[in-house]
Design an enzyme around this catalytic site. Sequence first.
Site, PDB file in Angstrom:
ATOM      1  N   ARG A 113      -5.368   0.100  -9.224  1.00 42.89           N
ATOM      2  CA  ARG A 113      -5.756  -0.922  -8.230  1.00 42.89           C
ATOM      3  C   ARG A 113      -6.729  -0.270  -7.234  1.00 42.89           C
ATOM      4  O   ARG A 113      -6.512   0.882  -6.848  1.00 42.89           O
ATOM      5  CB  ARG A 113      -4.527  -1.480  -7.474  1.00 42.89           C
ATOM      6  CG  ARG A 113      -3.559  -2.243  -8.366  1.00 42.89           C
ATOM      7  CD  ARG A 113      -2.487  -2.954  -7.555  1.00 42.89           C
ATOM      8  NE  ARG A 113      -2.993  -4.148  -6.890  1.00 42.89           N
ATOM      9  CZ  ARG A 113      -2.290  -4.858  -5.983  1.00 42.89           C
ATOM     10  NH1 ARG A 113      -1.081  -4.456  -5.625  1.00 42.89           N
ATOM     11  NH2 ARG A 113      -2.799  -5.944  -5.445  1.00 42.89           N
ATOM     12  N   ALA A 129       0.792  -1.227   0.000  1.00 39.06           N
ATOM     13  CA  ALA A 129       0.000   0.000   0.000  1.00 39.06           C
ATOM     14  C   ALA A 129       0.836   1.295   0.000  1.00 39.06           C
ATOM     15  O   ALA A 129       0.637   2.167  -0.858  1.00 39.06           O
ATOM     16  CB  ALA A 129      -0.974  -0.033   1.179  1.00 39.06           C
ATOM     17  N   ASP A 149      -3.907  -2.765   3.835  1.00 37.42           N
ATOM     18  CA  ASP A 149      -4.094  -1.959   2.624  1.00 37.42           C
ATOM     19  C   ASP A 149      -5.115  -0.844   2.817  1.00 37.42           C
ATOM     20  O   ASP A 149      -5.074   0.173   2.125  1.00 37.42           O
ATOM     21  CB  ASP A 149      -4.514  -2.854   1.454  1.00 37.42           C
ATOM     22  CG  ASP A 149      -3.326  -3.667   0.986  1.00 37.42           C
ATOM     23  OD1 ASP A 149      -3.032  -4.706   1.612  1.00 37.42           O
ATOM     24  OD2 ASP A 149      -2.644  -3.220   0.049  1.00 37.42           O
TER      25      ASP A 149
END
Length: 351
Positions: A95, A54, A243
């Site tokens: 993403r 992340a 994340d």
Amino acid sequence: MPTKIPRTLQWVGDLPGTLRMIDQTKLPVEFLEIDLTTVEQVWEAIKMLRVRGAPAIGVSAAYGTIVGLQGRAYSTRADFDARLAEVTSYLASSRPTAVNLFWALDRMRAVAAAETQTDPDTMLARLLGEARAIDVEDQAMCRAMGQHGIALMPEQGGVLTHCNAGGLATAGDGTALSVLFAAHAAGRKIHVFADETRPLLQGARLTAWELQQRGVPVTVICDSMAAVAMRDGKVSAVITGADRIASNGDAANKIGTYSIAVLAQAHGIPFYVAAPSSTFDMSLGSGAEIPIEERDREEIANGMGRQTVPDGVDVWNPAFDVTPARLIRAIITERGVIDPVNLATVREMIS
Ligand code: MRU
């Protein structure tokens, strides 16, 4: 292989410059650094996990914004702003789960929005300054998490981790692995168990590589061995990254993390999450609202160059799952440790 621990990603030069990063898809067999000079290359690198984790995705997106803006002539500030909007929304589509991506892009947009009269060249230089600040701040957050987490680690014993939350996943020393590096440096006799982390093996390929480089004892286990390792007394604590963490403390992390948290609770083992404030999404009431990335069937059916699922058979490949706050003993942030984990304590630390 390099003798010195390399930077996961860095900005090379000034303006124009290049985003240089380790291509993590090649590790541990090959150490390859790639130079990215187009925003399409940055998008592809994030999408294909050449850079992943992340915080590292967030820093890449910040520098990726510069890659997409530089080398063009802007006749007006409106032209510049239109390109900024185009580049940031394109990078945001790479993403969906790690909130650091959107957090970094929001920061870049906010800097431009605060100075609407500044000319394009000066604005671009300011944005590079912001990307560099995001990079440097991430390094500092990693160091702080490491220090805050030491006290939670056993004086001696096994610590299990899942996926890769190390230097490769950040601009600094990592989140969960920063705690392990700091505990090791402080003299704690820890032995790390790294889940291999199917389907893309971030634990086996990346976490084991990093720990080996730093001289921290590590054993790689199949994901399915975690219960036995816990039952046999080999694991004193579990620590992972995240994340995206919702305001109530529910935490999304690599698929399989939830299983490990359930197993840890069943064995009375503390389960810790280490994550910087940039990983919290205070706009979400619970983990049920976190978007979970679905990835290509080929990663499971044809992973690592060999077909393992018959043609035509359905495959489900979510990249992340959500661990409920009730299974998380504490969250280690750069600001301190959230313990217990609930809406009030998360708000107190993060808001
Ligand atoms: O799909 P990946 O490799 O990007 O997933 C990464 C993780 O799940 C990490 O544990 C998380 O990003 C924390 S990294 C400090």
